[in-house]
Enzyme design. Sequence first.
Site, PDB file in Angstrom:
ATOM      1  N   TYR A  52       0.822  -1.214   0.000  1.00 35.64           N
ATOM      2  CA  TYR A  52       0.000   0.000   0.000  1.00 35.64           C
ATOM      3  C   TYR A  52       0.859   1.268   0.000  1.00 35.64           C
ATOM      4  O   TYR A  52       0.358   2.361  -0.223  1.00 35.64           O
ATOM      5  CB  TYR A  52      -0.951   0.024   1.214  1.00 35.64           C
ATOM      6  CG  TYR A  52      -2.053  -1.025   1.157  1.00 35.64           C
ATOM      7  CD1 TYR A  52      -2.255  -1.799   0.025  1.00 35.64           C
ATOM      8  CD2 TYR A  52      -2.883  -1.227   2.237  1.00 35.64           C
ATOM      9  CE1 TYR A  52      -3.262  -2.755  -0.022  1.00 35.64           C
ATOM     10  CE2 TYR A  52      -3.893  -2.187   2.195  1.00 35.64           C
ATOM     11  CZ  TYR A  52      -4.077  -2.950   1.054  1.00 35.64           C
ATOM     12  OH  TYR A  52      -5.066  -3.895   1.005  1.00 35.64           O
ATOM     13  N   LYS A  94       3.207 -15.378   1.378  1.00 38.48           N
ATOM     14  CA  LYS A  94       3.132 -16.237   0.189  1.00 38.48           C
ATOM     15  C   LYS A  94       4.578 -16.536  -0.230  1.00 38.48           C
ATOM     16  O   LYS A  94       5.043 -16.111  -1.302  1.00 38.48           O
ATOM     17  CB  LYS A  94       2.382 -15.515  -0.938  1.00 38.48           C
ATOM     18  CG  LYS A  94       0.873 -15.423  -0.725  1.00 38.48           C
ATOM     19  CD  LYS A  94       0.107 -16.668  -1.122  1.00 38.48           C
ATOM     20  CE  LYS A  94       0.039 -16.859  -2.614  1.00 38.48           C
ATOM     21  NZ  LYS A  94      -0.651 -18.136  -2.960  1.00 38.48           N
ATOM     22  N   ASP A 137      -3.317 -17.786   1.165  1.00 43.20           N
ATOM     23  CA  ASP A 137      -4.540 -18.364   0.571  1.00 43.20           C
ATOM     24  C   ASP A 137      -5.051 -19.517   1.427  1.00 43.20           C
ATOM     25  O   ASP A 137      -6.249 -19.652   1.675  1.00 43.20           O
ATOM     26  CB  ASP A 137      -4.311 -18.798  -0.882  1.00 43.20           C
ATOM     27  CG  ASP A 137      -3.030 -19.600  -1.077  1.00 43.20           C
ATOM     28  OD1 ASP A 137      -2.168 -19.586  -0.181  1.00 43.20           O
ATOM     29  OD2 ASP A 137      -2.893 -20.255  -2.132  1.00 43.20           O
ATOM     30  N   ASP A 168      -5.299  -7.013   5.702  1.00 37.71           N
ATOM     31  CA  ASP A 168      -6.517  -6.293   5.345  1.00 37.71           C
ATOM     32  C   ASP A 168      -7.610  -7.299   4.989  1.00 37.71           C
ATOM     33  O   ASP A 168      -8.742  -7.240   5.500  1.00 37.71           O
ATOM     34  CB  ASP A 168      -6.188  -5.395   4.131  1.00 37.71           C
ATOM     35  CG  ASP A 168      -7.263  -4.371   3.852  1.00 37.71           C
ATOM     36  OD1 ASP A 168      -8.266  -4.356   4.586  1.00 37.71           O
ATOM     37  OD2 ASP A 168      -7.112  -3.595   2.896  1.00 37.71           O
ATOM     38  N   ASP A 200     -10.848  -8.842   7.642  1.00 36.39           N
ATOM     39  CA  ASP A 200     -12.253  -8.669   7.273  1.00 36.39           C
ATOM     40  C   ASP A 200     -12.958 -10.019   7.225  1.00 36.39           C
ATOM     41  O   ASP A 200     -14.106 -10.151   7.669  1.00 36.39           O
ATOM     42  CB  ASP A 200     -12.376  -7.990   5.906  1.00 36.39           C
ATOM     43  CG  ASP A 200     -12.483  -6.477   6.039  1.00 36.39           C
ATOM     44  OD1 ASP A 200     -12.067  -5.965   7.095  1.00 36.39           O
ATOM     45  OD2 ASP A 200     -12.966  -5.820   5.102  1.00 36.39           O
TER      46      ASP A 200
END
Length: 370
Positions: A142, A193, A225, A249, A253
């Site tokens: 980000y 990852k 994942d 993030d 959620d």
Amino acid sequence: MKNVSLLLLPGDGIGPEAVAELSRTIEWFGNHRDINFNITTDELGGAAYDKYGTPLADATLETAKQVDAIVMGSVGGPKWDDVERHLRPEAGLLTLRKELDLFANLRPATCRAALASASSLHEELVSGLDIMILRELTAGVYFGEPRGIETMPDGRRRALDTQVYYEEEIERLMRVGFELASKRNGKVHSVEKANVMESGVFWRQVATRVGKDYPDITLEHMYADNCAMQLVRQPKQFDVIATDNLFGDILSDCAAMLTGSLGMLPSASLGAEIDGKRAALYEPVHGSAPDIAGQGLANPLATILSFAMCLRFSFDLQTDADLLEQAVDHVLAKNIRTADIAAEGVKPVSTSEMGTAILEALDELHAQST
Ligand code: NAD
């Protein structure tokens, strides 16, 4: 007597309504427990823009740097949609986070017993769930440079973002994760990852090295994942999940929805420890909910539970934090609910009625313990 200083930033929309109930709760703790709160209240976001012409005034920021902890409501709303980007309510919050270098975002996903049936998963999968998602908040893709949308010499257009992590940024986040786990169930999942990303390989190396300083904590590595899948398959296998900005993030959620309503979710953002003091901002996960603002419909519990996190992490008042969380459970068990979490056939209570119910539960629990 413990002396603590607190900055309250009610903000916009339902923020002031929720913080009003929080203020009554804080007053209760000041009156009944051995804590002396030195409280400053100021504006942030749209309310600060209206009052000071900027979403975060210099004097507010100065106070924020001085106090032991900050608790905020929420910022934003359509009233400020046409304000220049750098003066928008959200810009005030982003500046505050950046100035205090709040790199560690803690989002608990706790399934309160009375709300287990509100989860999108089967009750037995989430009942008793207690996960802490720890998200790196100030670096990663980000913020990484270069970034942008560009036209190449051959005329093709492309967009790029850069995932970049310095070793110290991973290290300080992982240390918070291990310290959290040492006060919880002793397990950290470091999530990246590493199978396809260099930054993932590096993240895993640093996490492994730092983990050696915490021999009592079990460190497991998991691909992001797979972590998403495991969160909906068997969420109770996790204790602390420590991960980067992007994965955090998404995973936070996802985990949040395991627990029911947005109106119940607290969060904390912590900075580096300097001279034994750690900057800290506590806030509900939800926004300013302009659609219900000013109508007494807001659920103040996410804000009140954010204060419980403040008692726990900034003031090290574990018994008081437990007491407040028990009061919330007590109220929910009595089916006292705001509209967003109301049980079928039960009349919902207003924001202030919920605040009153929390005070009554605190009185009751306090009387039992003394
Ligand atoms: P939101 O979280 O404000 O609302 C989403 C939905 O959930 C709405 O229907 C709302 O009524 C409901 N809701 C949220 N909190 C509730 C509560 N405590 N009790 C009962 N119902 C609740 O998200 P949004 O509508 O996408 O955003 C509204 C504004 O909030 C925007 O300006 C956005 O930028 C801002 N926002 C601020 C923060 C923050 O202050 N940290 C976070 C997210 C969004």
